[in-house]
Design a protein around this motif. Sequence first.
Motif, mmCIF file in Angstrom:
data_model
loop_
_atom_site.group_PDB
_atom_site.id
_atom_site.type_symbol
_atom_site.label_atom_id
_atom_site.label_comp_id
_atom_site.label_asym_id
_atom_site.label_seq_id
_atom_site.Cartn_x
_atom_site.Cartn_y
_atom_site.Cartn_z
ATOM 1 N N UNK A 29 -2.097 -4.250 8.054
ATOM 2 C CA UNK A 29 -2.646 -5.602 8.130
ATOM 3 C C UNK A 29 -1.458 -6.548 8.213
ATOM 4 N N UNK A 30 -1.074 -6.867 9.417
ATOM 5 C CA UNK A 30 0.115 -7.667 9.711
ATOM 6 C C UNK A 30 1.396 -6.877 9.440
ATOM 7 N N UNK A 31 1.392 -6.043 8.434
ATOM 8 C CA UNK A 31 2.500 -5.140 8.097
ATOM 9 C C UNK A 31 1.899 -3.808 7.684
ATOM 10 N N UNK A 32 2.712 -2.759 7.765
ATOM 11 C CA UNK A 32 2.213 -1.457 7.331
ATOM 12 C C UNK A 32 2.524 -1.237 5.853
ATOM 13 N N UNK A 33 1.591 -0.590 5.166
ATOM 14 C CA UNK A 33 1.766 -0.233 3.766
ATOM 15 C C UNK A 33 1.221 1.173 3.575
ATOM 16 N N UNK A 34 1.816 1.883 2.621
ATOM 17 C CA UNK A 34 1.370 3.225 2.280
ATOM 18 C C UNK A 34 0.945 3.239 0.814
ATOM 19 N N UNK A 35 -0.221 3.805 0.547
ATOM 20 C CA UNK A 35 -0.691 3.977 -0.826
ATOM 21 C C UNK A 35 -0.744 5.475 -1.082
ATOM 22 N N UNK A 97 -1.616 -8.182 -0.739
ATOM 23 C CA UNK A 97 -2.856 -8.571 -1.413
ATOM 24 C C UNK A 97 -4.005 -7.633 -1.037
ATOM 25 N N UNK A 98 -4.019 -7.186 0.210
ATOM 26 C CA UNK A 98 -5.043 -6.243 0.643
ATOM 27 C C UNK A 98 -4.889 -4.914 -0.086
ATOM 28 N N UNK A 99 -3.655 -4.437 -0.195
ATOM 29 C CA UNK A 99 -3.399 -3.177 -0.912
ATOM 30 C C UNK A 99 -3.843 -3.302 -2.369
ATOM 31 N N UNK A 100 -3.537 -4.420 -2.985
ATOM 32 C CA UNK A 100 -3.931 -4.642 -4.382
ATOM 33 C C UNK A 100 -5.457 -4.663 -4.515
ATOM 34 N N UNK A 101 -6.149 -5.284 -3.578
ATOM 35 C CA UNK A 101 -7.613 -5.317 -3.596
ATOM 36 C C UNK A 101 -8.198 -3.920 -3.431
#
Length: 167
Positions: A29-35, A97-101
Amino acid sequence: MALARLTLDLRKTSKRSDNSYPIVLYVYHKKQRFITLGFSSTIKGWDEKNARLKKSASYNQNKDHDAIEEEINDKLHLAKKKIKNFGRDINKINADQLVEAIKNSWDSQIDTIERHQIKNNITLVESGNVIINRKRKMNSPSTAEWYSSCINRFLKFCKKDDIRLVF
């Protein structure tokens, strides 16, 4: 628009000592993140096309495939559901914020005794004081004193200052 999918984290820094890689939820979402999801597999043990463990891979032989698949797919489903629920407002938040949600939505689905103990966070003395104060307001001081002495005797018997209540 946000995207969530399951994959292996193949970055050099995430490689584990047993030559496996963590199974992660890739969020863009605009940037990549890994969980990280708490499971790992080798490159040969992961089916990238179908985003699942290969049961035939030697690294995955001693794993409970069904339980792992169920957990990671539940997390993927919850993440996609969270993204969908944001709708157009998703553009108002950043990737972190998306990852936290998403993580919070996972936590809200977990229901354990420990979570209830922390969530309720009420003690015998606190609960007792509420009842005692109500009795005093109702002009029943003897009942209030009786409740107070019972709570004190019980705590003395248990050799504790206070006891956390579980509902």
